[in-house]
Design a protein around this motif. Sequence first.
Motif, PDB file in Angstrom:
ATOM      1  N   VAL A 109     -77.985  -6.863 -35.871  1.00  0.00           N
ATOM      2  CA  VAL A 109     -77.997  -5.426 -35.605  1.00  0.00           C
ATOM      3  C   VAL A 109     -76.678  -4.809 -36.065  1.00  0.00           C
ATOM      4  CG1 VAL A 109     -77.090  -5.465 -33.235  1.00  0.00           C
ATOM      5  CG2 VAL A 109     -78.669  -3.670 -33.918  1.00  0.00           C
ATOM      6  N   LYS A 110     -76.765  -3.621 -36.628  1.00  0.00           N
ATOM      7  CA  LYS A 110     -75.595  -2.884 -37.101  1.00  0.00           C
ATOM      8  C   LYS A 110     -75.196  -1.867 -36.042  1.00  0.00           C
ATOM      9  CE  LYS A 110     -75.882  -4.868 -41.067  1.00  0.00           C
ATOM     10  NZ  LYS A 110     -75.012  -5.962 -41.349  1.00  0.00           N
ATOM     11  N   VAL A 111     -73.889  -1.653 -35.878  1.00  0.00           N
ATOM     12  CA  VAL A 111     -73.397  -0.680 -34.907  1.00  0.00           C
ATOM     13  C   VAL A 111     -72.470   0.306 -35.604  1.00  0.00           C
ATOM     14  CG1 VAL A 111     -72.111  -0.321 -32.761  1.00  0.00           C
ATOM     15  CG2 VAL A 111     -73.556  -2.369 -33.034  1.00  0.00           C
ATOM     16  N   LEU A 112     -72.805   1.577 -35.482  1.00  0.00           N
ATOM     17  CA  LEU A 112     -71.954   2.668 -35.955  1.00  0.00           C
ATOM     18  C   LEU A 112     -71.440   3.379 -34.715  1.00  0.00           C
ATOM     19  CD1 LEU A 112     -70.756   4.572 -38.109  1.00  0.00           C
ATOM     20  CD2 LEU A 112     -72.943   5.784 -38.108  1.00  0.00           C
ATOM     21  N   ALA A 113     -70.139   3.300 -34.485  1.00  0.00           N
ATOM     22  CA  ALA A 113     -69.534   3.912 -33.313  1.00  0.00           C
ATOM     23  C   ALA A 113     -69.280   5.391 -33.553  1.00  0.00           C
ATOM     24  CB  ALA A 113     -68.221   3.209 -32.978  1.00  0.00           C
ATOM     25  N   LEU A 114     -69.469   6.173 -32.492  1.00  0.00           N
ATOM     26  CA  LEU A 114     -69.225   7.606 -32.532  1.00  0.00           C
ATOM     27  C   LEU A 114     -68.244   7.955 -31.431  1.00  0.00           C
ATOM     28  CD1 LEU A 114     -72.945   8.765 -32.723  1.00  0.00           C
ATOM     29  CD2 LEU A 114     -71.368   8.494 -34.630  1.00  0.00           C
ATOM     30  N   SER A 115     -67.291   8.828 -31.736  1.00  0.00           N
ATOM     31  CA  SER A 115     -66.329   9.230 -30.711  1.00  0.00           C
ATOM     32  C   SER A 115     -65.744  10.587 -31.045  1.00  0.00           C
ATOM     33  CB  SER A 115     -65.202   8.197 -30.609  1.00  0.00           C
ATOM     34  OG  SER A 115     -64.284   8.567 -29.598  1.00  0.00           O
ATOM     35  N   ASN A 116     -65.298  11.287 -30.002  1.00  0.00           N
ATOM     36  CA  ASN A 116     -64.555  12.522 -30.201  1.00  0.00           C
ATOM     37  C   ASN A 116     -63.118  12.225 -30.576  1.00  0.00           C
ATOM     38  OD1 ASN A 116     -66.537  14.500 -29.654  1.00  0.00           O
ATOM     39  ND2 ASN A 116     -66.353  14.075 -27.475  1.00  0.00           N
ATOM     40  N   HIS A 117     -62.700  11.000 -30.399  1.00  0.00           N
ATOM     41  CA  HIS A 117     -61.314  10.594 -30.628  1.00  0.00           C
ATOM     42  C   HIS A 117     -61.240   9.712 -31.859  1.00  0.00           C
ATOM     43  CE1 HIS A 117     -60.725  12.129 -26.603  1.00  0.00           C
ATOM     44  NE2 HIS A 117     -61.773  11.409 -26.243  1.00  0.00           N
ATOM     45  N   PHE A 118     -60.094   9.753 -32.520  1.00  0.00           N
ATOM     46  CA  PHE A 118     -59.895   8.898 -33.682  1.00  0.00           C
ATOM     47  C   PHE A 118     -58.497   8.310 -33.597  1.00  0.00           C
ATOM     48  CE2 PHE A 118     -58.761   7.746 -37.982  1.00  0.00           C
ATOM     49  CZ  PHE A 118     -59.918   7.146 -38.444  1.00  0.00           C
ATOM     50  N   GLY A 119     -58.404   7.050 -33.744  1.00  0.00           N
ATOM     51  CA  GLY A 119     -57.112   6.395 -33.757  1.00  0.00           C
ATOM     52  C   GLY A 119     -57.289   4.970 -34.237  1.00  0.00           C
ATOM     53  N   ASP A 120     -56.216   4.446 -34.793  1.00  0.00           N
ATOM     54  CA  ASP A 120     -56.285   3.091 -35.327  1.00  0.00           C
ATOM     55  C   ASP A 120     -56.720   2.080 -34.272  1.00  0.00           C
ATOM     56  OD1 ASP A 120     -55.484   4.053 -37.773  1.00  0.00           O
ATOM     57  OD2 ASP A 120     -53.404   3.408 -37.564  1.00  0.00           O
ATOM     58  N   SER A 121     -56.269   2.254 -33.026  1.00  0.00           N
ATOM     59  CA  SER A 121     -56.613   1.279 -31.993  1.00  0.00           C
ATOM     60  C   SER A 121     -58.114   1.323 -31.669  1.00  0.00           C
ATOM     61  CB  SER A 121     -55.783   1.503 -30.732  1.00  0.00           C
ATOM     62  OG  SER A 121     -56.053   2.772 -30.179  1.00  0.00           O
ATOM     63  N   LEU A 122     -58.712   2.506 -31.672  1.00  0.00           N
ATOM     64  CA  LEU A 122     -60.157   2.603 -31.413  1.00  0.00           C
ATOM     65  C   LEU A 122     -60.967   2.001 -32.561  1.00  0.00           C
ATOM     66  CD1 LEU A 122     -60.529   6.170 -29.868  1.00  0.00           C
ATOM     67  CD2 LEU A 122     -60.873   3.982 -28.718  1.00  0.00           C
ATOM     68  N   VAL A 123     -60.557   2.294 -33.775  1.00  0.00           N
ATOM     69  CA  VAL A 123     -61.256   1.741 -34.946  1.00  0.00           C
ATOM     70  C   VAL A 123     -61.144   0.221 -34.937  1.00  0.00           C
ATOM     71  CG1 VAL A 123     -61.333   1.656 -37.462  1.00  0.00           C
ATOM     72  CG2 VAL A 123     -60.926   3.839 -36.310  1.00  0.00           C
ATOM     73  N   LYS A 124     -59.940  -0.270 -34.703  1.00  0.00           N
ATOM     74  CA  LYS A 124     -59.732  -1.726 -34.670  1.00  0.00           C
ATOM     75  C   LYS A 124     -60.579  -2.362 -33.576  1.00  0.00           C
ATOM     76  CE  LYS A 124     -56.266  -5.318 -34.295  1.00  0.00           C
ATOM     77  NZ  LYS A 124     -54.859  -5.646 -34.106  1.00  0.00           N
ATOM     78  N   ALA A 125     -60.636  -1.728 -32.403  1.00  0.00           N
ATOM     79  CA  ALA A 125     -61.401  -2.284 -31.287  1.00  0.00           C
ATOM     80  C   ALA A 125     -62.879  -2.404 -31.631  1.00  0.00           C
ATOM     81  CB  ALA A 125     -61.207  -1.417 -30.043  1.00  0.00           C
ATOM     82  N   ILE A 126     -63.461  -1.370 -32.225  1.00  0.00           N
ATOM     83  CA  ILE A 126     -64.899  -1.424 -32.516  1.00  0.00           C
ATOM     84  C   ILE A 126     -65.188  -2.424 -33.640  1.00  0.00           C
ATOM     85  CG2 ILE A 126     -65.140   0.483 -34.185  1.00  0.00           C
ATOM     86  CD1 ILE A 126     -67.500  -0.251 -31.248  1.00  0.00           C
TER      87      ILE A 126
END
Length: 160
Positions: A109-126
């Motif tokens: 399964v593929k996961v595309l994360a959506l968020s109101n926030h953007f930051g390197d730590s959030l991208v790295k986490a997902i």
Amino acid sequence: MMRSEAGPFGACLRGEKNDRPGRFAGDGRETGETMRIILVEDHKQTRDEIRALIEAQSDMSIVAEAETGEAALERVREQKPDLILMDILLPGMNGVEATRKIVAEQPLVKVLALSNHFGDSLVKAILTAGGQGYLRKSRAFEDLIPAVRSVAGGRQYIGK
């Protein structure tokens, strides 16, 4: 291909192949199948708006919705989707942890994360959790469909 935001993910290219190729070749339309999508979002208005964008595509269908990470796990087990649109900030189990558990159970399964926030730590986490893409909700109207097609086709997508 366009380079994504710089920072620790400078090597990530929009459209770069990842190690989990997609079932939907190219942009997702080439197989003639309908892409089965689960939408995980705790705000009803946002779910309604995203659903409208997805359902306007003849080759995409929202097969289930969930408001929490726990409910997302249940829906994935029931529906066996091709792709999950996953909010990051959810009540209870957050989207990163839900992604980790879902990918462990359903590695295709593929996961595309959506968020109101953007930051390197959030991208790295997902990405570390097994997600293949990240898109700011503020860009959904313009970029959601290309992002879904990219991730479904086995390419990583990091929005601006």
